[in-house]
Design a protein around this motif. Structure first.
Motif, PDB file in Angstrom:
ATOM      1  N   THR A 255      44.865  49.032  45.152  1.00 21.71           N
ATOM      2  CA  THR A 255      45.603  49.695  44.080  1.00 21.71           C
ATOM      3  C   THR A 255      44.818  50.893  43.551  1.00 21.71           C
ATOM      4  O   THR A 255      45.393  51.843  43.054  1.00 21.71           O
TER       5      THR A 255
ATOM      6  N   ALA B 246      53.714  50.861  44.850  1.00 14.99           N
ATOM      7  CA  ALA B 246      53.725  49.395  44.930  1.00 14.99           C
ATOM      8  C   ALA B 246      54.277  48.905  46.265  1.00 14.99           C
ATOM      9  O   ALA B 246      53.780  47.925  46.836  1.00 14.99           O
TER      10      ALA B 246
ATOM     11  N   ILE C 194      49.769  36.287  45.504  1.00 15.97           N
ATOM     12  CA  ILE C 194      49.957  37.583  44.827  1.00 15.97           C
ATOM     13  C   ILE C 194      51.278  38.222  45.255  1.00 15.97           C
ATOM     14  O   ILE C 194      52.037  38.752  44.446  1.00 15.97           O
TER      15      ILE C 194
ATOM     16  N   GLU D 267      54.048  36.344  43.471  1.00 15.95           N
ATOM     17  CA  GLU D 267      54.082  36.516  42.010  1.00 15.95           C
ATOM     18  C   GLU D 267      54.316  37.957  41.586  1.00 15.95           C
ATOM     19  O   GLU D 267      55.046  38.220  40.640  1.00 15.95           O
ATOM     20  N   ASP D 268      53.677  38.915  42.262  1.00 12.77           N
ATOM     21  CA  ASP D 268      53.692  40.297  41.761  1.00 12.77           C
ATOM     22  C   ASP D 268      54.520  41.270  42.596  1.00 12.77           C
ATOM     23  O   ASP D 268      54.806  42.375  42.141  1.00 12.77           O
ATOM     24  N   TYR D 269      54.811  40.893  43.827  1.00 11.13           N
ATOM     25  CA  TYR D 269      55.496  41.852  44.695  1.00 11.13           C
ATOM     26  C   TYR D 269      56.765  41.264  45.308  1.00 11.13           C
ATOM     27  O   TYR D 269      57.190  41.700  46.362  1.00 11.13           O
ATOM     28  N   SER D 270      57.364  40.276  44.579  1.00  6.94           N
ATOM     29  CA  SER D 270      58.505  39.566  45.178  1.00  6.94           C
ATOM     30  C   SER D 270      59.676  40.508  45.441  1.00  6.94           C
ATOM     31  O   SER D 270      60.455  40.299  46.363  1.00  6.94           O
TER      32      SER D 270
END
Ligand code: 5GP
Length: 221
Positions: free
Chosen positions: A135, A142, A208, A211-214
């Motif tokens: 990142t 993203a 991850i 949770e964060d990039y679904s």
């Protein structure tokens, strides 16, 4: 290639610090040279044609394939990358170790064509370091980070195929280990601990992504 010189293949999920390591290895010793790849991707800020990559268009790349100018090539993140034969031949004729910063598909092809090549899989020390590097690049949105995380998951699946697995927890220590591998002081074989780290990393990356990039899940699976 002189008996002493060898091809050192570095593969790793992106965000492992592989390119930094490769450049440091070459910068610190005149015995090592970097294999400059050809690619169809666009240059990033600061990248120089002929130094970081040979930037070519798709037609140019296909011409190189047809002419047999590439020792290996693969599609990575939708772009073509390949190792020019001339890079390896030039290093060999000068008796230099040649460092290849390539993906796991390319590493496999090199192993088939050059069985004496030393295949080294680099692991980041932990998932936080990996995410920080991915990142922190600033050049990736993203969706691109998600794509690289999926690639990392796939790449980590083939760790067992490599001759050596080295954790990049400390740059200098990692460089010393790589030099030890090249000089034959470090034995072949991935340690149980390294393989366990690879498995733990896969679990964390999977978490991850969920949770964060679904929202990118469907695009990548
Ligand atoms: P990047 O676009 O971030 O520089 O590289 C993306 C991926 O392509 C990295 O894993 C890099 O190691 C890989 N790559 C770079 N050059 C080559 C090459 O010549 N052959 C193959 N197979 N992969 C490459």
């Amino acid at each position: 290639m002189s008996p002493r010189a060898c091809a050192v293949v570095l593969a790793a999920p992106s965000g492992t610090g592989k390119t930094t390591l490769a450049h440091r290895l070459v910068g610190q010793s005149a015995d090592y040279v970097f294999s400059v790849s050809a690619t169809t991707r666009s240059p990033r800020t600061g990248e120089v044609d002929g130094v970081d990559y040979y930037f070519v268009d798709r037609t140019g790349f296909e011409t190189m394939i047809e002419a047999g100018d590439l020792v290996e090539w693969a599609e990575v993140h939708g772009r073509l990358y390949g190792t020019p034969r001339a890079e390896l031949e030039r290093a060999a004729s000068r008796g230099h170790h040649v460092v290849l910063d390539i993906d796991v598909q390319g590493a496999r092809q090199i192993k088939q064509r050059m069985p004496d090549a030393k295949l080294i899989f680099l692991l980041p020390p932990d998932v936080d370091t990996l995410m920080g590097r991915l990142t922190g690049r600033g050049t990736e949105d993203a969706a691109a980070v998600a794509r690289r995380l999926y690639s990392a998951l796939e790449e980590l699946q083939v760790v067992e195929e490599f001759d050596y697995v080295v954790v990049n927890d400390d740059l200098d220590r990692c460089l010393e280990t790589i030099r030890g591998i090249v000089s034959g002081k470090v034995e072949t074989g991935a340690s149980g601990a390294a393989l366990q780290s690879a498995r733990a990393l896969r679990r964390e990356i999977g978490r991850i992504l969920d949770e964060d990039y679904s929202e990118y899940t469907n695009a990548n699976r």
